[in-house]
Design an enzyme around this catalytic site. Structure first.
Site, PDB file in Angstrom:
ATOM      1  N   GLU A 188       0.836  -1.204   0.000  1.00 18.64           N
ATOM      2  CA  GLU A 188       0.000   0.000   0.000  1.00 18.64           C
ATOM      3  C   GLU A 188       0.871   1.254   0.000  1.00 18.64           C
ATOM      4  OE1 GLU A 188      -1.665   3.495   1.596  1.00 18.64           O
ATOM      5  OE2 GLU A 188      -0.544   2.162   2.923  1.00 18.64           O
ATOM      6  N   ASP A 210       0.463   3.807  -3.147  1.00 22.69           N
ATOM      7  CA  ASP A 210       0.006   5.186  -2.936  1.00 22.69           C
ATOM      8  C   ASP A 210       0.768   6.145  -3.846  1.00 22.69           C
ATOM      9  OD1 ASP A 210      -1.345   7.351  -1.275  1.00 22.69           O
ATOM     10  OD2 ASP A 210       0.758   7.802  -0.902  1.00 22.69           O
ATOM     11  N   ASP A 268      -6.860   1.116   0.558  1.00 24.16           N
ATOM     12  CA  ASP A 268      -5.528   0.554   0.783  1.00 24.16           C
ATOM     13  C   ASP A 268      -5.303  -0.696  -0.068  1.00 24.16           C
ATOM     14  OD1 ASP A 268      -5.056   2.555   2.585  1.00 24.16           O
ATOM     15  OD2 ASP A 268      -5.182   1.292   4.375  1.00 24.16           O
ATOM     16  N   GLU A 294      -4.617   0.347  -3.710  1.00 22.93           N
ATOM     17  CA  GLU A 294      -3.255   0.852  -3.876  1.00 22.93           C
ATOM     18  C   GLU A 294      -2.246  -0.295  -3.811  1.00 22.93           C
ATOM     19  OE1 GLU A 294      -3.650   5.415  -2.161  1.00 22.93           O
ATOM     20  OE2 GLU A 294      -3.181   3.801  -0.759  1.00 22.93           O
TER      21      GLU A 294
END
Length: 222
Positions: free
Chosen positions: A34, A38, A107, A110
């Site tokens: 994650e 991101d 999350d 990502e």
């Protein structure tokens, strides 16, 4: 291996599984993925917006990107891909409906993007994100700047001092307060009031009122 409608088939199924494993289910989980995802999502969406809006300035592009990569927005992408049904959650998260929670879904999305990058490289990851966001970018419009921002920019363009916002009063119970704010402008000298259910809302109301008056003043100076 791929989620329904997800535009990538994993050569390494373990990466796919890890990307959809919440920390409540133990290790390995998707926390590290994650973190990487991101940055990948933010950069690739920024690239798409940069191409789609050649006349937009930095602030406008930033606001557009925020609309697309916020937790709520990414959670919607995850729902479109039915990622909630694919998540591996601990018992507590399962009982509390974690598969519906925006933060967990965002999350996981990502993490899945990072997993694509690790599985097949930059080009595959870039194509995956562009496929998933193409329609969203195409239909997104530059949001109008709020009253405070427009007032600040107008004053700056005229070389004037920035406005100040003063809390005059707050009334009512904690769950239903009303805020009275005064927008104070030094040059030209103005004091405009605004009221709202939050301090921010009241400041926006005061700024909107100030904009009406200050535009008229500047127009008459021509």
């Amino acid at each position: 291996m791929a989620a329904p409608r997800f535009p990538h088939v994993f050569r390494d199924p373990g990466l796919y599984t890890q990307a959809l494993t919440h920390r409540s289910a133990g290790r390995p989980n998707n926390e590290r993925l994650e973190f990487l995802g991101d940055s990948l999502v933010g950069m690739l969406v920024a690239e798409m917006l940069f191409e789609a809006h050649p006349r937009a300035d930095e602030g406008e592009l930033t606001r557009l990107r925020a609309q697309l990569v916020s937790g709520a927005a990414l959670a919607e992408v995850a729902r479109d891909l039915d990622l909630g049904d694919q998540l591996r959650l601990g018992t507590g998260e399962l009982k509390s409906g974690g598969f519906r929670r925006d933060s967990i879904l965002a999350d996981a999305f990502e993490a899945l993007v990072a997993a694509v990058y690790l599985d097949a490289g930059w080009d595959a990851c870039r194509q995956c994100v562009r496929t998933l966001f193409a329609q969203r970018v195409a239909t997104l419009r530059i949001p109008e700047k709020d009253a405070k921002t427009r007032l600040q920019e107008l004053l700056q363009s005229k070389g004037k001092p920035l406005p100040a916002y003063t809390l005059i009063a707050s009334t009512g119970e904690d769950h239903a307060k009303t805020f009275d704010i005064e927008c104070v402008i030094e040059s030209p000298p103005l004091r405009l009031a605004g009221q709202g259910s939050s301090r921010r809302a009241a400041e926006q109301m005061a700024a909107a009122a100030a904009l009406v008056h200050i535009k008229e003043i500047f127009a008459n100076e021509r």
